[in-house]
Design an enzyme around this catalytic site. Structure first.
Site, mmCIF file in Angstrom:
data_model
loop_
_atom_site.group_PDB
_atom_site.id
_atom_site.type_symbol
_atom_site.label_atom_id
_atom_site.label_comp_id
_atom_site.label_asym_id
_atom_site.label_seq_id
_atom_site.Cartn_x
_atom_site.Cartn_y
_atom_site.Cartn_z
ATOM 1 N N ASP A 12 42.567 -51.012 33.639
ATOM 2 C CA ASP A 12 42.372 -51.460 32.422
ATOM 3 C C ASP A 12 41.155 -51.736 31.695
ATOM 4 O O ASP A 12 40.221 -51.950 32.567
ATOM 5 C CB ASP A 12 43.221 -52.738 32.318
ATOM 6 N N GLY A 13 40.996 -51.463 30.363
ATOM 7 C CA GLY A 13 39.711 -52.008 29.694
ATOM 8 C C GLY A 13 38.927 -50.810 29.083
ATOM 9 O O GLY A 13 37.695 -51.230 28.606
ATOM 10 N N HIS A 29 37.899 -43.833 28.171
ATOM 11 C CA HIS A 29 38.714 -42.778 28.821
ATOM 12 C C HIS A 29 37.796 -42.059 29.719
ATOM 13 O O HIS A 29 37.892 -41.630 30.563
ATOM 14 C CB HIS A 29 39.894 -42.350 28.307
ATOM 15 N N ASN A 60 52.621 -46.033 27.472
ATOM 16 C CA ASN A 60 51.696 -45.636 26.577
ATOM 17 C C ASN A 60 51.921 -44.298 25.547
ATOM 18 O O ASN A 60 51.073 -44.182 24.693
ATOM 19 C CB ASN A 60 50.727 -44.770 27.674
ATOM 20 N N TRP A 61 53.054 -43.727 25.368
ATOM 21 C CA TRP A 61 53.290 -42.814 24.351
ATOM 22 C C TRP A 61 53.365 -43.288 22.920
ATOM 23 O O TRP A 61 53.346 -42.826 22.132
ATOM 24 C CB TRP A 61 54.801 -42.353 24.667
ATOM 25 N N ARG A 63 50.912 -45.063 21.777
ATOM 26 C CA ARG A 63 49.642 -45.033 21.189
ATOM 27 C C ARG A 63 49.332 -44.006 20.177
ATOM 28 O O ARG A 63 50.205 -42.991 20.105
ATOM 29 C CB ARG A 63 48.637 -44.910 22.415
ATOM 30 N N ARG A 184 48.677 -59.448 34.392
ATOM 31 C CA ARG A 184 50.055 -58.937 34.211
ATOM 32 C C ARG A 184 50.200 -57.471 35.111
ATOM 33 O O ARG A 184 49.242 -57.135 35.091
ATOM 34 C CB ARG A 184 50.648 -58.745 32.827
ATOM 35 N N GLU A 197 48.898 -58.412 47.916
ATOM 36 C CA GLU A 197 48.044 -59.454 47.321
ATOM 37 C C GLU A 197 47.461 -58.991 46.019
ATOM 38 O O GLU A 197 47.529 -57.822 45.922
ATOM 39 C CB GLU A 197 46.796 -59.549 48.337
HETATM 40 C C1 FPP Z 1 43.876 -48.521 30.138
HETATM 41 O O1 FPP Z 1 42.783 -48.752 29.349
HETATM 42 C C2 FPP Z 1 43.659 -47.255 30.661
HETATM 43 C C3 FPP Z 1 44.331 -46.008 30.483
HETATM 44 C C4 FPP Z 1 45.791 -46.147 29.642
HETATM 45 C C5 FPP Z 1 44.078 -44.735 30.998
HETATM 46 C C6 FPP Z 1 43.399 -44.882 32.090
HETATM 47 C C7 FPP Z 1 43.266 -43.440 32.701
HETATM 48 C C8 FPP Z 1 42.019 -43.229 33.084
HETATM 49 C C9 FPP Z 1 40.890 -44.025 33.520
HETATM 50 C C10 FPP Z 1 41.793 -41.654 33.732
HETATM 51 C C11 FPP Z 1 42.883 -40.981 34.480
HETATM 52 C C12 FPP Z 1 42.461 -39.730 35.061
HETATM 53 C C13 FPP Z 1 43.377 -38.967 35.321
HETATM 54 C C14 FPP Z 1 42.904 -37.802 36.271
HETATM 55 C C15 FPP Z 1 44.558 -38.494 34.837
HETATM 56 P P1 FPP Z 1 43.268 -49.063 27.735
HETATM 57 O O2 FPP Z 1 43.046 -48.019 26.866
HETATM 58 O O3 FPP Z 1 44.646 -50.004 27.556
HETATM 59 O O4 FPP Z 1 42.022 -50.347 27.303
HETATM 60 P P2 FPP Z 1 42.193 -51.477 26.425
HETATM 61 O O5 FPP Z 1 42.971 -52.501 26.859
HETATM 62 O O6 FPP Z 1 40.629 -52.047 26.502
HETATM 63 O O7 FPP Z 1 42.398 -51.097 25.055
#
Ligand code: FPP
Length: 233
Positions: A12-13, A29, A60-61, A63, A184, A197
């Site tokens: 996340d983040g 990303h 996530n859809w 978004r 969460r 854990e």
């Molecule tokens: C959450 O951060 C992250 C995601 C929804 C995407 C995570 C995916 C990757 C790191 C790469 C995946 C790689 C492959 C090969 C499929 P956020 O966008 O929710 O961050 P925020 O909470 O700061 O907005």
């Protein structure tokens, strides 16, 4: 020391990391993808058996379409850049989640990576893609009901139910890490984390480092896992 076979990470983040740098969310990303490579190679070297990464949730859809499209292009970016290295490191790729809604291109790229790495015997790098914990449990119930109707089901208990989950072949999750200090689960591996854990770390995923993983493992090793028993206090 606790045994540690399966680590699951909520990455996340990415968005906040990018925003703080005045960059578009997609830049976060993109950096997150590079981080997946770094952490996967390192976890494999540490002898971890399975690393499950939450790459895209059933929620996530919601978004914006542009971001969803970008997230769905990441498998292509990742495997194009790193599949060779995954092979050299003997890493086996797997995926859990509902395949049907994933765009064809991402689906076929995943399928090809899973096939190409299928004989590898090192760490399983398991992507949770269009994955939701509730969806997984409901799907497992439906599959069981189907088998039951066909007279093929064994009597239902925790052991037999596990066989219907998407994680059926994987060891239980020992350690769950979530970056970015959100406390969460966000519908991740609800059944599988019953005795895991949890570590919530105040670091955005693009800033998460191999040293952070070492620190999480150190913390994990200091915890007394009792699985409901009274020993190991
Ligand atoms: C959450 O951060 C992250 C995601 C929804 C995407 C995570 C995916 C990757 C790191 C790469 C995946 C790689 C492959 C090969 C499929 P956020 O966008 O929710 O961050 P925020 O909470 O700061 O907005």
């Amino acid at each position: 020391m606790n045994s540690l076979e399966h680590i699951a990470i909520i990455m996340d983040g990415n968005g906040r990391w990018a925003k703080e740098k005045g960059l578009p969310r997609t830049a976060g990303h993109k950096k997150g993808v590079e981080k997946v490579r770094e952490i996967a190679i390192y976890a494999n070297k540490l002898g971890i058996k399975c690393l499950t990464l939450y790459a895209f949730s059933t929620e996530n859809w919601k978004r914006p379409e542009k971001e969803v499209n970008y997230l769905m292009s990441l498998p292509k970016v990742f495997f194009k850049a790193y599949l060779k290295e995954l092979m050299e490191n003997n890493i086996k790729v797997e995926m859990i989640g509902e395949w049907s809604r994933i765009p064809d291109e991402a689906k076929s790229i995943f399928k090809a990576a899973i096939k190409e790495t299928s004989k590898n015997t090192g760490m399983i790098l398991n992507f949770a893609m269009n994955y939701g914990g509730r969806d997984e449990i409901v799907s497992a119930c439906k599959k069981y009901a189907k088998d039951y109707k066909a007279g093929k089901a064994k009597s239902l208990n925790e052991e037999t139910f596990k066989n219907y989950l998407m994680t059926a072949k994987l060891p239980d999750v020992d350690l769950l890490i979530r970056t970015s200090n959100e406390i969460r689960l966000s519908n991740f591996l609800l059944y599988e984390v019953a005795y895991s854990e949890f570590i919530f770390i105040d670091r955005y995923w693009p800033d998460f480092s191999c040293q952070d993983l070492d620190d999480c493992i150190d913390q994990y090793n200091k915890r007394g896992r009792r699985f409901g028993d009274v020993t190991n206090k």
